[in-house]
Motif scaffolding. Structure first.
Motif, PDB file in Angstrom:
ATOM      1  N   VAL A  51      38.082  28.754  28.988  1.00 39.12           N
ATOM      2  CA  VAL A  51      37.070  29.178  29.828  1.00 39.12           C
ATOM      3  C   VAL A  51      37.483  29.640  31.380  1.00 39.12           C
ATOM      4  CG1 VAL A  51      34.736  28.406  30.810  1.00 39.12           C
ATOM      5  CG2 VAL A  51      35.456  27.399  28.550  1.00 39.12           C
ATOM      6  N   ALA A  52      36.802  30.747  31.604  1.00 38.95           N
ATOM      7  CA  ALA A  52      37.300  31.473  32.940  1.00 38.95           C
ATOM      8  C   ALA A  52      36.055  32.177  33.335  1.00 38.95           C
ATOM      9  CB  ALA A  52      38.571  32.082  32.885  1.00 38.95           C
ATOM     10  N   TRP A  53      35.916  32.467  34.612  1.00 39.49           N
ATOM     11  CA  TRP A  53      34.862  33.419  35.176  1.00 39.49           C
ATOM     12  C   TRP A  53      35.728  34.243  36.175  1.00 39.49           C
ATOM     13  CZ3 TRP A  53      29.399  32.066  35.147  1.00 39.49           C
ATOM     14  CH2 TRP A  53      28.970  30.872  34.562  1.00 39.49           C
ATOM     15  N   VAL A  54      35.080  35.661  36.210  1.00 41.61           N
ATOM     16  CA  VAL A  54      35.735  36.498  37.392  1.00 41.61           C
ATOM     17  C   VAL A  54      34.505  37.226  37.984  1.00 41.61           C
ATOM     18  CG1 VAL A  54      38.094  36.717  36.122  1.00 41.61           C
ATOM     19  CG2 VAL A  54      36.023  38.179  35.523  1.00 41.61           C
ATOM     20  N   SER A  55      34.714  37.611  39.190  1.00 35.98           N
ATOM     21  CA  SER A  55      33.615  38.271  39.828  1.00 35.98           C
ATOM     22  C   SER A  55      34.221  39.340  40.859  1.00 35.98           C
ATOM     23  CB  SER A  55      32.824  37.292  40.878  1.00 35.98           C
ATOM     24  OG  SER A  55      33.852  36.867  41.966  1.00 35.98           O
ATOM     25  N   GLY A  56      33.598  40.139  41.019  1.00 37.99           N
ATOM     26  CA  GLY A  56      33.837  41.645  41.765  1.00 37.99           C
ATOM     27  C   GLY A  56      33.059  42.515  42.303  1.00 37.99           C
ATOM     28  N   SER A  57      33.484  43.759  42.123  1.00 35.12           N
ATOM     29  CA  SER A  57      32.792  44.839  42.738  1.00 35.12           C
ATOM     30  C   SER A  57      31.504  45.240  41.956  1.00 35.12           C
ATOM     31  CB  SER A  57      33.542  46.015  42.590  1.00 35.12           C
ATOM     32  OG  SER A  57      34.194  46.400  41.618  1.00 35.12           O
ATOM     33  N   ALA A  58      30.583  45.883  42.442  1.00 39.19           N
ATOM     34  CA  ALA A  58      29.470  46.180  41.775  1.00 39.19           C
ATOM     35  C   ALA A  58      28.596  45.143  41.232  1.00 39.19           C
ATOM     36  CB  ALA A  58      29.520  47.485  40.747  1.00 39.19           C
ATOM     37  N   GLY A  59      28.565  44.056  41.770  1.00 42.30           N
ATOM     38  CA  GLY A  59      27.728  42.860  41.366  1.00 42.30           C
ATOM     39  C   GLY A  59      28.055  42.389  40.121  1.00 42.30           C
ATOM     40  N   THR A  60      29.475  42.574  39.577  1.00 45.68           N
ATOM     41  CA  THR A  60      29.904  41.967  38.299  1.00 45.68           C
ATOM     42  C   THR A  60      30.581  40.750  38.309  1.00 45.68           C
ATOM     43  OG1 THR A  60      30.690  44.553  37.933  1.00 45.68           O
ATOM     44  CG2 THR A  60      31.389  42.705  36.446  1.00 45.68           C
ATOM     45  N   ILE A  61      30.063  39.819  37.654  1.00 51.82           N
ATOM     46  CA  ILE A  61      30.531  38.539  37.095  1.00 51.82           C
ATOM     47  C   ILE A  61      30.441  38.480  35.631  1.00 51.82           C
ATOM     48  CG2 ILE A  61      30.283  36.268  36.874  1.00 51.82           C
ATOM     49  CD1 ILE A  61      28.498  36.602  39.494  1.00 51.82           C
ATOM     50  N   LEU A  62      31.780  37.967  34.877  1.00 54.99           N
ATOM     51  CA  LEU A  62      32.031  37.983  33.707  1.00 54.99           C
ATOM     52  C   LEU A  62      32.709  36.574  33.431  1.00 54.99           C
ATOM     53  CD1 LEU A  62      34.345  41.122  32.680  1.00 54.99           C
ATOM     54  CD2 LEU A  62      31.760  40.995  32.874  1.00 54.99           C
ATOM     55  N   ARG A  63      32.288  36.119  32.020  1.00 53.60           N
ATOM     56  CA  ARG A  63      32.797  35.039  31.787  1.00 53.60           C
ATOM     57  C   ARG A  63      33.171  34.903  30.260  1.00 53.60           C
ATOM     58  NH1 ARG A  63      28.983  30.207  29.365  1.00 53.60           N
ATOM     59  NH2 ARG A  63      28.585  31.823  27.890  1.00 53.60           N
ATOM     60  N   THR A  64      34.471  34.213  29.784  1.00 58.13           N
ATOM     61  CA  THR A  64      34.900  34.227  28.736  1.00 58.13           C
ATOM     62  C   THR A  64      34.837  32.603  28.222  1.00 58.13           C
ATOM     63  OG1 THR A  64      36.728  34.488  27.130  1.00 58.13           O
ATOM     64  CG2 THR A  64      37.258  33.882  29.414  1.00 58.13           C
ATOM     65  N   VAL A  65      34.573  32.223  27.038  1.00 55.94           N
ATOM     66  CA  VAL A  65      34.646  30.807  26.520  1.00 55.94           C
ATOM     67  C   VAL A  65      35.813  30.650  25.284  1.00 55.94           C
ATOM     68  CG1 VAL A  65      32.345  30.339  27.230  1.00 55.94           C
ATOM     69  CG2 VAL A  65      32.877  31.223  25.040  1.00 55.94           C
ATOM     70  N   PRO A  77      21.020  39.775  38.290  1.00 53.72           N
ATOM     71  CA  PRO A  77      20.250  41.107  38.387  1.00 53.72           C
ATOM     72  C   PRO A  77      20.008  41.448  39.985  1.00 53.72           C
ATOM     73  CG  PRO A  77      18.614  39.427  37.781  1.00 53.72           C
ATOM     74  CD  PRO A  77      20.129  38.749  37.681  1.00 53.72           C
ATOM     75  N   GLY A  78      19.903  42.911  40.100  1.00 49.15           N
ATOM     76  CA  GLY A  78      19.763  43.328  41.198  1.00 49.15           C
ATOM     77  C   GLY A  78      20.728  43.097  42.432  1.00 49.15           C
ATOM     78  N   THR A  79      22.050  43.044  41.899  1.00 48.99           N
ATOM     79  CA  THR A  79      23.127  42.881  42.928  1.00 48.99           C
ATOM     80  C   THR A  79      24.198  44.257  42.896  1.00 48.99           C
ATOM     81  OG1 THR A  79      24.240  41.372  41.517  1.00 48.99           O
ATOM     82  CG2 THR A  79      22.751  40.293  43.061  1.00 48.99           C
ATOM     83  N   ALA A  80      23.712  45.132  42.228  1.00 47.50           N
ATOM     84  CA  ALA A  80      24.887  46.044  41.922  1.00 47.50           C
ATOM     85  C   ALA A  80      25.428  46.729  43.116  1.00 47.50           C
ATOM     86  CB  ALA A  80      24.088  47.241  41.091  1.00 47.50           C
ATOM     87  N   GLU A  81      24.815  46.601  44.209  1.00 42.82           N
ATOM     88  CA  GLU A  81      25.191  46.876  45.610  1.00 42.82           C
ATOM     89  C   GLU A  81      26.201  46.018  46.416  1.00 42.82           C
ATOM     90  OE1 GLU A  81      25.046  50.121  46.367  1.00 42.82           O
ATOM     91  OE2 GLU A  81      23.997  50.334  44.396  1.00 42.82           O
ATOM     92  N   LEU A  82      26.237  44.844  45.763  1.00 39.91           N
ATOM     93  CA  LEU A  82      26.987  43.657  46.394  1.00 39.91           C
ATOM     94  C   LEU A  82      28.512  43.503  45.732  1.00 39.91           C
ATOM     95  CD1 LEU A  82      24.339  41.216  46.545  1.00 39.91           C
ATOM     96  CD2 LEU A  82      25.185  42.564  48.549  1.00 39.91           C
ATOM     97  N   GLN A  83      29.315  42.924  46.465  1.00 39.79           N
ATOM     98  CA  GLN A  83      30.648  42.550  46.011  1.00 39.79           C
ATOM     99  C   GLN A  83      30.753  40.988  46.030  1.00 39.79           C
ATOM    100  OE1 GLN A  83      34.227  44.745  47.579  1.00 39.79           O
ATOM    101  NE2 GLN A  83      32.724  45.861  49.076  1.00 39.79           N
TER     102      GLN A  83
END
Length: 344
Positions: A51-65, A77-83
Motif C-alpha cells: 500500500v502506498a499513496w503519491v500526490s503531486g501536480s494538477a491535483g493528482t493523488i494516486l493509491r496502490t494496494v 474533485p475540483g483541485t486540478a489547479e492545485l499542487q
C-alpha cells in the motif's frame, strides 16, 4: 565498478536485509511502476510493501494496494489547479494531503475511505502564509509548517488525525533569519520521530534545523554547515530516532553541484558528510532501524551504510521523494515516476 563500491553495495544489501526483512542480494535498482500519468509526485506516503499513496501536480493523488502493479486516481474533485506537495497515510483508507501556495492555495484535505471522498479540513486565509509540509507524531497528533509570517515560522496543529487544525501561538518560535524559508520539495522539510518534530530551512544566511519536543508549542534551532542561499539549503530531513538524523539539500537552481550538501547529526551538532552526493538532493530516508539510508534527487540516487557519513551513487534516474517502510523502500518524482527498490 571498483572493489570499494562493490563492498559498499554488498554491505548495504546486508544491512537492508537485516533491518527491514527485505531479501537483498546483488545491486540495488529502482523498479518503476506504470502510474498512467505524467504528474510530478513530490508527495509520497508508503504504508507497506503493498500500500502506498503519491500526490503531486494538477491535483493528482494516486493509491496502490497491490505493490504498485496498479494505481487508482483518488484525488479530490475540483483541485486540478492545485499542487499536492505532501501526503501522510496511516493505511489504505486514511490519508491527509497538503496543497501548497500563497493564500488560499494552501489547503489540507482528509479521507477515511481510500479517496472515494475527501473533506477540506483547512484553508489558509492569510495572504502572507505559504504552507510547505505536514507530519504526524502519531495517528492523531500532526503539524503543518508555513514559511515565516511577521518574522516567524507558523505552525498548525491537529489532535484528531487532521480533521481540524489550530494555529499555534508563535511565542515559542525563534525568529526567522532574513530571507529564510522552507522547501516544499518532497514533503520532508517537516518530519517527526519518537514524539519529536523537526523542520529544516534555507534561503537565508544559514541553513538551520528547528526542533520541538512538545508537539510544536516551543522550538529550539541550530545552524548547520549545509550552504544556504536564495534557492539553496536543506531540502529534506530524516530521523531514525531522536539522536540519529540526516539532512540533504543543495541548490535547486544548480542541481549538478552541491558541495557540502549532506550532513548528519553528531550529538547535538550537524557535521558535513565525509563523502557527499555532490549534487542537489531533495529527499532522504532511513532504511529500517540500522545505519542504512537513501537520498534522491533529479540527477540520481545515493546510499549510505554508515548513518549518512559517506554516500555512494547507485542510480541516475530522477526522483524527488523517498521513504521506507518495513520490507519496502519507495521513491517518486517527475513524469509520473514511482518505484520500489529491488536487487538484481
Amino acid at each position: 565498478m571498483t572493489m570499494q563500491r562493490k563492498l559498499s553495495i554488498a554491505l548495504f544489501a546486508a544491512v537492508l536485509a537485516t533491518t527491514t526483512g527485505m531479501s537483498a542480494g546483488g545491486t540495488p535498482t529502482w523498479q518503476l511502476s506504470d502510474t498512467g500519468t505524467t504528474a510530478r509526485f513530490r508527495g509520497l506516503a508508503p504504508v507497506s510493501d503493498k500500500v502506498a499513496w503519491v500526490s503531486g501536480s494538477a491535483g493528482t493523488i494516486l493509491r496502490t494496494v497491490d505493490g504498485g502493479r496498479t494505481w487508482q486516481s483518488v484525488g479530490p474533485p475540483g483541485t486540478a489547479e492545485l499542487q499536492f506537495r505532501d501526503i501522510e497515510a496511516t493505511d489504505a483508507r486514511r490519508a491527509v494531503a497538503l496543497t501548497i501556495g500563497t493564500g488560499t492555495d494552501s489547503r489540507i484535505y482528509t479521507t477515511s475511505d481510500g479517496g472515494r471522498s475527501w473533506t477540506e479540513s483547512f484553508r489558509n486565509e492569510d495572504p502572507n502564509a505559504f504552507y510547505d509540509c505536514i507530519t504526524f507524531l502519531d495517528h492523531r497528533r500532526g503539524l503543518a509548517l508555513s514559511d515565516p509570517v511577521d518574522g516567524k515560522f507558523r505552525i498548525l496543529a491537529t489532535a484528531d488525525g487532521g480533521r481540524s487544525w489550530q494555529l499555534r501561538p508563535t511565542a515559542g518560535m525563534p525568529d526567522a533569519l532574513p530571507g529564510e524559508f522552507a522547501f516544499a520539495a518532497s514533503g520532508t522539510c517537516l518530519v517527526a520521530a519518537a514524539g519529536k518534530a523537526w523542520f529544516a530551512t534555507g534561503g537565508g544566511a544559514s541553513a538551520r534545523v528547528f526542533s520541538s519536543s512538545d508537539a510544536g508549542r516551543t522550538w529550539s534551532v541550530t545552524g548547520t554547515p549545509i550552504p544556504s542561499g536564495p534557492s539553496a539549503g536543506i531540502y529534506s530531513l530524516a530521523f531514525r530516532d531522536r539522536h540519529h538524523g540526516i539532512a540533504v539539500g543543495g541548490d535547486y537552481a544548480a542541481p549538478g553541484s552541491a558541495p557540502d550538501g549532506a550532513a548528519y547529526l553528531h550529538g547535538h551538532t550537524w557535521k558535513v558528510a565525509r563523502t557527499v552526493p555532490g549534487e542537489y538532493r531533495s529527499g532522504a530516508a532511513w532504511v529500517g532501524r540500522g545505519p542504512a539510508a537513501l537520498a534522491v534527487g533529479p540527477t540520481g540516487s545515493d546510499l549510505s551504510t554508515d548513518g549518512g557519513r559517506t554516500w555512494k551513487r547507485f542510480d541516475t534516474g530522477s526522483f524527488d521523494a523517498v521513504l521506507c517502510v518495513p520490507r519496502a523502500c519507495w521513491a517518486s518524482g517527475e513524469q509520473g515516476r514511482v518505484a520500489k527498490l529491488r536487487w538484481h
